[in-house]
Write a protein that holds these residues in place. Structure first.
Motif, PDB file in Angstrom:
ATOM      1  N   PHE A 415     -26.648 -33.488  54.945  1.00  7.00           N
ATOM      2  CA  PHE A 415     -26.936 -34.815  54.378  1.00  7.00           C
ATOM      3  C   PHE A 415     -27.221 -35.807  55.507  1.00  7.00           C
ATOM      4  N   GLY A 416     -26.412 -35.736  56.540  1.00 12.24           N
ATOM      5  CA  GLY A 416     -26.571 -36.636  57.679  1.00 12.24           C
ATOM      6  C   GLY A 416     -27.945 -36.455  58.319  1.00 12.24           C
ATOM      7  N   ASN A 417     -28.360 -35.198  58.476  1.00 15.72           N
ATOM      8  CA  ASN A 417     -29.678 -34.931  59.068  1.00 15.72           C
ATOM      9  C   ASN A 417     -30.788 -35.506  58.207  1.00 15.72           C
ATOM     10  N   VAL A 418     -30.690 -35.279  56.900  1.00 13.10           N
ATOM     11  CA  VAL A 418     -31.741 -35.772  56.007  1.00 13.10           C
ATOM     12  C   VAL A 418     -31.795 -37.298  56.076  1.00 13.10           C
ATOM     13  N   GLU A 419     -30.614 -37.900  56.079  1.00 14.29           N
ATOM     14  CA  GLU A 419     -30.548 -39.349  56.073  1.00 14.29           C
ATOM     15  C   GLU A 419     -31.073 -39.957  57.380  1.00 14.29           C
ATOM     16  N   ASN A 420     -30.664 -39.352  58.499  1.00 12.68           N
ATOM     17  CA  ASN A 420     -31.008 -39.954  59.792  1.00 12.68           C
ATOM     18  C   ASN A 420     -32.318 -39.441  60.373  1.00 12.68           C
ATOM     19  N   ASN A 421     -32.619 -38.165  60.128  1.00 13.72           N
ATOM     20  CA  ASN A 421     -33.787 -37.565  60.769  1.00 13.72           C
ATOM     21  C   ASN A 421     -34.888 -37.216  59.786  1.00 13.72           C
ATOM     22  N   GLY A 422     -34.639 -37.395  58.502  1.00 15.22           N
ATOM     23  CA  GLY A 422     -35.657 -37.054  57.506  1.00 15.22           C
ATOM     24  C   GLY A 422     -35.930 -35.570  57.428  1.00 15.22           C
ATOM     25  N   ALA A 423     -35.006 -34.772  57.959  1.00 18.54           N
ATOM     26  CA  ALA A 423     -35.172 -33.315  57.901  1.00 18.54           C
ATOM     27  C   ALA A 423     -33.799 -32.685  57.716  1.00 18.54           C
ATOM     28  N   VAL A 424     -33.798 -31.451  57.192  1.00 18.11           N
ATOM     29  CA  VAL A 424     -32.520 -30.793  56.935  1.00 18.11           C
ATOM     30  C   VAL A 424     -31.811 -30.388  58.223  1.00 18.11           C
ATOM     31  N   TRP A 425     -32.571 -30.326  59.330  1.00 19.39           N
ATOM     32  CA  TRP A 425     -31.932 -30.010  60.620  1.00 19.39           C
ATOM     33  C   TRP A 425     -32.032 -31.219  61.531  1.00 19.39           C
ATOM     34  N   GLN A 426     -31.260 -31.153  62.617  1.00 20.02           N
ATOM     35  CA  GLN A 426     -31.207 -32.316  63.502  1.00 20.02           C
ATOM     36  C   GLN A 426     -32.369 -32.300  64.499  1.00 20.02           C
ATOM     37  N   PHE A 427     -33.522 -32.736  64.042  1.00 19.35           N
ATOM     38  CA  PHE A 427     -34.672 -32.865  64.934  1.00 19.35           C
ATOM     39  C   PHE A 427     -35.118 -34.315  64.931  1.00 19.35           C
ATOM     40  N   ASN A 428     -35.846 -34.678  65.985  1.00 15.17           N
ATOM     41  CA  ASN A 428     -36.385 -36.016  66.049  1.00 15.17           C
ATOM     42  C   ASN A 428     -37.556 -36.136  65.065  1.00 15.17           C
ATOM     43  N   PRO A 429     -37.491 -37.096  64.161  1.00 12.28           N
ATOM     44  CA  PRO A 429     -38.574 -37.198  63.171  1.00 12.28           C
ATOM     45  C   PRO A 429     -39.948 -37.394  63.827  1.00 12.28           C
ATOM     46  N   GLN A 430     -39.954 -37.943  65.004  1.00  9.52           N
ATOM     47  CA  GLN A 430     -41.239 -38.139  65.685  1.00  9.52           C
ATOM     48  C   GLN A 430     -41.871 -36.802  66.082  1.00  9.52           C
ATOM     49  N   ASP A 431     -41.036 -35.754  66.138  1.00  2.00           N
ATOM     50  CA  ASP A 431     -41.552 -34.440  66.536  1.00  2.00           C
ATOM     51  C   ASP A 431     -42.020 -33.609  65.348  1.00  2.00           C
ATOM     52  N   ARG A 432     -42.103 -34.241  64.203  1.00  4.07           N
ATOM     53  CA  ARG A 432     -42.409 -33.472  63.001  1.00  4.07           C
ATOM     54  C   ARG A 432     -43.753 -32.746  63.090  1.00  4.07           C
ATOM     55  N   ALA A 433     -44.686 -33.321  63.812  1.00  6.09           N
ATOM     56  CA  ALA A 433     -46.005 -32.676  63.919  1.00  6.09           C
ATOM     57  C   ALA A 433     -46.210 -32.053  65.296  1.00  6.09           C
ATOM     58  N   LYS A 434     -45.094 -31.760  65.980  1.00  5.64           N
ATOM     59  CA  LYS A 434     -45.217 -31.217  67.330  1.00  5.64           C
ATOM     60  C   LYS A 434     -45.911 -29.847  67.342  1.00  5.64           C
ATOM     61  N   TRP A 435     -45.764 -29.134  66.253  1.00  9.25           N
ATOM     62  CA  TRP A 435     -46.413 -27.816  66.172  1.00  9.25           C
ATOM     63  C   TRP A 435     -47.928 -27.920  66.351  1.00  9.25           C
ATOM     64  N   VAL A 436     -48.474 -29.095  66.066  1.00 12.49           N
ATOM     65  CA  VAL A 436     -49.930 -29.258  66.183  1.00 12.49           C
ATOM     66  C   VAL A 436     -50.357 -29.072  67.637  1.00 12.49           C
ATOM     67  N   GLU A 437     -49.535 -29.597  68.583  1.00 13.08           N
ATOM     68  CA  GLU A 437     -49.870 -29.449  70.006  1.00 13.08           C
ATOM     69  C   GLU A 437     -49.909 -27.973  70.384  1.00 13.08           C
ATOM     70  N   GLU A 438     -48.886 -27.241  69.908  1.00 16.57           N
ATOM     71  CA  GLU A 438     -48.846 -25.805  70.225  1.00 16.57           C
ATOM     72  C   GLU A 438     -50.052 -25.092  69.631  1.00 16.57           C
ATOM     73  N   LEU A 439     -50.456 -25.546  68.453  1.00 21.05           N
ATOM     74  CA  LEU A 439     -51.602 -24.933  67.781  1.00 21.05           C
ATOM     75  C   LEU A 439     -52.843 -25.140  68.624  1.00 21.05           C
ATOM     76  N   GLU A 440     -52.961 -26.350  69.172  1.00 21.36           N
ATOM     77  CA  GLU A 440     -54.141 -26.648  69.971  1.00 21.36           C
ATOM     78  C   GLU A 440     -54.115 -25.920  71.304  1.00 21.36           C
ATOM     79  N   GLU A 441     -52.889 -25.609  71.780  1.00 21.90           N
ATOM     80  CA  GLU A 441     -52.798 -24.800  72.997  1.00 21.90           C
ATOM     81  C   GLU A 441     -53.130 -23.343  72.706  1.00 21.90           C
TER      82      GLU A 441
END
Lengths: 443, 259
Positions: A415-441
């Motif tokens: 619940f805390g993760n969803v509330e604070n990070n907008g995700a079920v795990w503790q990740f930085n919400p700003q990194d939500r599209a980080k996979w795109v960089e890896e895709l481009e690499e």
């Protein structure tokens, strides 16, 4: 004459008794919260016809379905014969319709006899499944005691009823030859036509007349007994399957009931200018979800009375199959037990407002049970009469979290993760599209 | 070169994509699920679908909060997401997660979010049917045994049983069903927020029970359509040390290999 008076007295007694008991159940179901019934009534009617009348879901499992169908068909069709039994019983006549209906009468009674024979076979099969083959879902621990006895009692009752029907018709067939003035011809009945003379052929007239009365009274008392027993038994499903299928939700099984009271609060939090809803001064303390039957909907409670404890839900529950405490059938049985106990407590003079100090959640259903559910909908899918155990489980979970604030620690982290990070795990919400960089690499 | 437009950028340019790709928490952050996200994006780019993602503006749909009983948190998430989606005038959403799919499709409308929501398996089937996505002959799956594991939130919850199977039929492989499939499909054990806590005490974990069906099916590949099923079955198979013989792949990953 004595028989007529006796019949009317028994009938009146039964009527009074049944009225009391059925209204008690009605009152118990009304303990539930209102639930708007939405959607096309034509679709609901179709569901009722297919599921309850046509037993569509039963036939996913053919062997029990076909034998269940024999008993069901015999039960439905025998009701026709009851009309005559009532006329005969009240007016002191004998086989009132036989002379008027002629060959059609022979057909109807023969049809009932054939179905009764099939029902007899089915009854033996079911007794064997419960007591000899010990089908797992019918013999699990939660079935020990009354549920097991209840299941068997009704089968013994069926044996008794069928025996009475054939005694009644069989002796009648023989008596028609001896005393045609009092025993009007029924024509050659499909089974009693030969079974009657074979079993009762050599007996004296007096014995035959007594046996015929035993058959007749046994049959009707059996039926009356059944009506009186029904509302104390899982067999109430023969009546409640119909409204239950009709009122079952037409929405996707994946959709959970919305809580508009919380939606309103959230709206207020997000937009401070939103109009504050007027509070009802008469409203009691606000409680979310359910910890007792009065927090559930009336449909949840109807579900509990409609359950015949067949256990298809539990046999297909992933939690139950892996040894967890949860059994969807037990959820339904415990909900019904809770209503019955409350009703007993109030009848014994208990204070309705203060209650008996117990609750469905905690005293009947444990947190461990509801926390084991994966909300996979297997129980809902399986139920032949559209019972929804999942709906009770999620309402109890809502209470546990919203009201009692008593959730598993790991859920609190989520619940805390969803509330604070907008995700079920503790990740930085700003990194939500980080996979795109890896895709481009190119990974 | 793969292009993944962000909704805010397109909107600033006054453009509107045909479809919004809702990536979900797993697809965004879980390493295994990210592979599915990437495979799906490659398909979208190859076919030339006009799409965008929300990127940092996307947030958990609230599904695990709602299933575990936390309606308050669910409603907060729903209200935020609906505000974003409505601001961008989103009409059509595709997602690779059955849980996001179910919530967006069935639970957001009552709260003011009305969109056409499609699960990626249905979306892929449509691309194939329309002749937009062409698959190579043969490839990795030729002659192999593939078994599809029904996700509860696609199958029983939303009655999508056929689309994933129809896609798999095109793979030139032998499709086998596990003993419990379609309406009787056994859960992987992750739903109802179980993914985020230890299971209650029992004799087995649910994924161990499902792994028995997997092994019994003698499949070379288990096709999945849900990131959580993928994790659960992958773990179950690894525990039995069968990861070399049985691969768990999302349907998007399978198709991407055949482009």
């Amino acid at each position: 004459m004595i028989q007529q008076i006796l019949f009317i007295l028994v009938l009146a007694g039964l009527g009074w008794f049944a009225y009391q008991r059925y209204s008690e159940i009605w009152q118990n179901i009304k303990r539930g919260k209102d639930l708007a019934i939405e959607g096309d009534s034509g679709v609901r009617m179709k569901n009722m016809i297919l599921l309850a009348f046509g037993q569509k879901k039963m036939f996913k499992n053919f062997i029990p379905a076909i034998f269940h169908f024999f008993i069901y068909a015999a039960f439905m069709v025998t009701q026709i014969e009851l009309i005559e039994i009532f006329v005969d019983g009240i007016f002191g006549v004998h086989r009132f319709f036989a002379p008027y209906l002629g060959a059609f009468y022979t057909f109807i009674i023969s049809f009932i006899e054939i179905l009764s024979l099939l029902a007899l076979v089915a009854t033996f099969v079911f007794l064997a499944r419960r007591n000899l083959l010990k089908v797992p879902r019918l013999t699990m621990n939660e079935m020990n005691g009354w549920p097991k006895l209840d299941g068997n009692l009704i089968l013994y009752g069926e044996l008794f009823l069928v025996a009475c029907i054939f005694t009644m018709n069989g002796t009648d067939t023989v008596l028609q030859k001896i005393d045609p003035a009092h025993y009007p011809s029924t024509g050659f009945l499909a089974i009693s036509g030969w079974l009657g003379p074979a079993l009762f052929g050599g007996l004296g007239e007096g014995t035959l007349k007594i046996l015929e009365r035993i058959g007749w009274w046994g049959h009707i008392l059996g039926v009356f007994g059944f009506i009186a027993y029904l509302p104390f038994s899982k067999h109430l499903h023969i009546l409640l399957a119909f409204p239950n299928a009709y009122f079952s939700s037409l929405e996707s099984k994946g959709k959970m009931r919305n809580m508009p009271e919380i939606a309103a609060e959230v709206k207020l939090m997000m937009d401070p200018n939103a109009p504050i809803p007027e509070e009802d001064p008469n409203a009691g303390p606000v409680s979310f979800g359910a910890n007792d039957v009065d927090g559930l909907s009336w449909k949840n409670l109807l579900d509990a009375y409609a359950c015949t404890e067949c256990g298809r839900c539990t046999a297909n529950c992933p939690a139950n199959q892996t040894g967890k405490e949860l059994s969807p059938r037990a959820i339904m049985m415990k909900t019904r037990d809770r209503m019955e106990d409350l009703s007993k407590f109030e009848k014994a003079g208990g204070n309705k407002e203060e209650g008996d100090g117990k609750a469905l959640l905690g005293d009947y259903i444990t947190k461990e049970e509801i926390n084991a559910c994966t909300t996979c909908n297997a129980c809902v899918e399986e139920c032949p009469v559209s019972i929804n155990p999942l709906s009770i489980i999620t309402e109890l979970r809502r209470y546990t979290i919203l009201d009692a604030a008593d959730s598993p620690e790991e859920w609190n982290l989520m619940f805390g993760n969803v509330e604070n990070n907008g995700a079920v795990w503790q990740f930085n919400p700003q990194d939500r599209a980080k996979w795109v960089e890896e895709l481009e690499e190119g990974s | 070169m793969q292009v993944v437009p962000i909704m805010a950028d397109l909107f600033a340019e006054g453009k509107q994509p045909e479809v919004l790709f809702w990536v979900g928490c797993a697809g965004s952050f879980d390493q295994r699920a990210q592979m599915v996200t990437k495979a799906f994006v490659k398909i979208l780019n190859k076919v030339g679908v006009s799409f965008a993602i929300l990127g940092p503006e996307e947030s958990c749909t609230g599904d695990p909060a709602r299933r575990s009983g936390n309606e308050f948190l669910f409603q907060m998430q729903a209200a935020m997401n609906i505000e974003v989606l409505n601001m961008y005038e989103v009409k059509r959403i595709v997602t690779t997660c059955p849980h996001c799919f179910n919530t967006l499709k069935n639970e957001y409308p009552e709260l003011g979010g009305n969109y056409e929501v499609i699960h990626h398996t249905t979306f892929l089937q449509e691309l194939i049917n329309d002749g937009k996505l062409k698959l190579k002959e043969g490839g990795d799956f030729k002659g192999k045994r593939i078994s599809y594991h029904d996700s509860c939130y696609l199958g029983r919850a939303n009655e999508i049983y056929e689309a994933p199977r129809k896609v798999l039929e095109l793979l030139d492989a032998e499709l086998v069903e596990m003993k419990r499939c379609r309406t009787k499909g056994l859960c992987c054990g992750a739903g109802g927020a179980q993914m985020f806590k230890e299971e209650e005490d029992g004799t087995l974990r649910v994924n161990q029970e499902r792994t028995k069906d997997v092994i019994e099916s003698k499949a070379d590949y288990i096709a999945v359509a849900c990131p959580f099923c993928s994790t659960m079955l992958g773990d179950g198979i690894k525990e039995k040390e069968k990861q070399e013989e049985i691969k768990v792949l999302d349907i998007a990953e399978m198709l991407e290999k055949l482009m």
